[in-house]
Design a protein around this motif. Structure first.
Motif, short mmCIF file in Angstrom:
data_model
loop_
_atom_site.label_atom_id
_atom_site.label_comp_id
_atom_site.label_asym_id
_atom_site.label_seq_id
_atom_site.Cartn_x
_atom_site.Cartn_y
_atom_site.Cartn_z
N CYS A 66 -39.67 -47.73 -47.60
CA CYS A 66 -40.56 -48.22 -48.66
C CYS A 66 -39.81 -48.35 -49.98
N SER A 67 -38.97 -47.36 -50.30
CA SER A 67 -38.22 -47.40 -51.55
C SER A 67 -37.18 -48.51 -51.55
N VAL A 68 -36.57 -48.76 -50.39
CA VAL A 68 -35.58 -49.85 -50.27
C VAL A 68 -36.25 -51.19 -50.49
N ILE A 69 -37.41 -51.40 -49.86
CA ILE A 69 -38.15 -52.66 -50.04
C ILE A 69 -38.49 -52.86 -51.52
N SER A 70 -38.87 -51.79 -52.18
CA SER A 70 -39.24 -51.88 -53.59
C SER A 70 -38.04 -52.19 -54.48
N ALA A 71 -36.88 -51.58 -54.19
CA ALA A 71 -35.72 -51.71 -55.07
C ALA A 71 -34.86 -52.93 -54.78
N ALA A 72 -34.85 -53.41 -53.55
CA ALA A 72 -33.93 -54.47 -53.13
C ALA A 72 -33.97 -55.72 -54.02
N PRO A 73 -35.16 -56.22 -54.42
CA PRO A 73 -35.18 -57.43 -55.25
C PRO A 73 -34.44 -57.30 -56.57
N SER A 74 -34.38 -56.08 -57.11
CA SER A 74 -33.68 -55.90 -58.39
C SER A 74 -32.17 -56.04 -58.24
N TYR A 75 -31.67 -56.05 -57.00
CA TYR A 75 -30.25 -56.25 -56.74
C TYR A 75 -29.99 -57.64 -56.14
N GLY A 76 -30.93 -58.56 -56.32
CA GLY A 76 -30.74 -59.94 -55.89
C GLY A 76 -31.04 -60.19 -54.44
N LYS A 77 -31.69 -59.25 -53.76
CA LYS A 77 -32.00 -59.41 -52.35
C LYS A 77 -33.38 -60.07 -52.20
N THR A 78 -33.38 -61.30 -51.72
CA THR A 78 -34.64 -62.04 -51.57
C THR A 78 -35.03 -62.22 -50.10
N GLN A 79 -34.19 -61.75 -49.18
CA GLN A 79 -34.54 -61.68 -47.77
C GLN A 79 -34.28 -60.25 -47.30
N ILE A 80 -35.34 -59.57 -46.90
CA ILE A 80 -35.22 -58.21 -46.40
C ILE A 80 -35.64 -58.21 -44.93
N ILE A 81 -34.80 -57.67 -44.08
CA ILE A 81 -35.10 -57.64 -42.66
C ILE A 81 -35.15 -56.20 -42.18
N ILE A 82 -36.20 -55.84 -41.48
CA ILE A 82 -36.26 -54.53 -40.81
C ILE A 82 -36.05 -54.82 -39.33
N ASP A 83 -34.85 -54.58 -38.86
CA ASP A 83 -34.51 -54.88 -37.47
C ASP A 83 -34.99 -53.74 -36.57
N ASP A 84 -35.48 -54.07 -35.38
CA ASP A 84 -35.96 -53.05 -34.44
C ASP A 84 -36.99 -52.14 -35.10
N PHE A 85 -37.98 -52.76 -35.74
CA PHE A 85 -38.97 -52.01 -36.51
C PHE A 85 -39.70 -50.98 -35.66
N GLN A 86 -39.88 -51.23 -34.37
CA GLN A 86 -40.63 -50.31 -33.53
C GLN A 86 -39.98 -48.94 -33.44
N TYR A 87 -38.66 -48.87 -33.72
CA TYR A 87 -37.98 -47.58 -33.63
C TYR A 87 -38.31 -46.67 -34.81
N VAL A 88 -38.85 -47.21 -35.89
CA VAL A 88 -39.36 -46.35 -36.95
C VAL A 88 -40.47 -45.48 -36.38
N MET A 89 -41.34 -46.09 -35.57
CA MET A 89 -42.42 -45.35 -34.91
C MET A 89 -41.88 -44.46 -33.80
N ALA A 90 -41.03 -45.03 -32.94
CA ALA A 90 -40.55 -44.31 -31.76
C ALA A 90 -39.75 -43.07 -32.13
N HIS A 91 -38.90 -43.18 -33.15
CA HIS A 91 -38.08 -42.03 -33.54
C HIS A 91 -38.94 -40.91 -34.11
N GLU A 92 -39.93 -41.27 -34.94
CA GLU A 92 -40.80 -40.23 -35.49
C GLU A 92 -41.60 -39.57 -34.36
N TYR A 93 -42.05 -40.37 -33.42
CA TYR A 93 -42.80 -39.84 -32.28
C TYR A 93 -41.96 -38.83 -31.50
N MET A 94 -40.71 -39.16 -31.25
CA MET A 94 -39.84 -38.25 -30.49
C MET A 94 -39.53 -36.99 -31.29
#
Length: 215
Positions: A66-94
């Motif tokens: 969440c903090s990266v998504i919020s801060a990235a535009p201030s560094y010129g990042k206009t495309q943000i990709i979360i690759d393999d997003f399902q592993y955010v859920m899977a890793h916390e579950y494990m």
């Protein structure tokens, strides 16, 4: 607000490969799993928190994402990709697999909801792509999740106005589907794309999306 986009697809169908033509200077890739991108990446480097230079951030922590998504535009990042997003859920579950009861599922659903909602606070010219594996339930292809909370209370795809699905045809060519086939959750705004299948080139797709919305 920014433009959240979901890209569904099985492993190996071209989700990560679609990043190949993006400008590294304006792109940030959040990787819950630390793995190499499937194309030549001489201009892609790990994010340096001191110099604020780089393209690749390795984290599966929902608060940090969440903090990266919020801060990235201030560094010129206009495309943000979360690759393999399902592993955010899977890793916390494990990590919480020894916990009993339904509370952990409620909390995990809230964490995923919070990441998607973080997109609302980004500038209009920022697009956030959620690359997500799929699962098939009762003949319908949908985003793969953990537990019933996200499916029954939120419906993850319902938080997006644009949902693509990566497809490989019989000739081994990779495409993104733009039209709902009747048994998936694909959707795109009216007249955004004229063809049901488009090249899996996220740079071209991103330009089309932003031109459509006038940003």
């Amino acid at each position: 607000m920014g433009i959240p986009v979901m890209v569904l697809g099985e492993s190996g169908t071209g989700k990560s490969t679609s990043l190949r033509n993006l400008d590294p200077n304006s792109t940030l890739v959040i990787q819950p799993i630390n793995k190499r991108l499937p194309f030549r990446t001489s201009d892609w480097h790990a994010w340096n928190s001191e110099t604020k230079v780089g393209q690749l951030v390795h984290s599966d922590n929902w608060q940090y994402i969440c903090s990266v998504i919020s801060a990235a535009p201030s560094y010129g990042k206009t495309q943000i990709i979360i690759d393999d997003f399902q592993y955010v859920m899977a890793h916390e579950y494990m990590r919480r697999s020894d916990e009993t009861g339904f509370k952990k599922f409620t909390e995990m659903a809230n964490h995923i909801w919070s990441i998607v909602m973080a997109c609302e606070k980004t500038p209009d010219n920022v697009s956030i792509y959620f690359m997500q594996h799929t699962e098939t339930i009762e003949g319908k292809i949908k985003a793969k999740t953990i537990g019933k909370m996200l499916d029954e209370k939120i419906t993850l795809e319902g938080m997006f106005s644009i949902v693509f699905r990566s497809i490989v045809n019989s000739d081994g060519e990779h495409f993104f589907s733009t039209k709902n086939c009747g048994f998936d959750t694909v959707k795109t705004p009216m007249d955004m794309f004229s063809e049901p299948l488009i090249d899996n080139d996220l740079q071209s797709i991103d330009q089309t999306i932003k031109q459509y919305f006038g940003v």
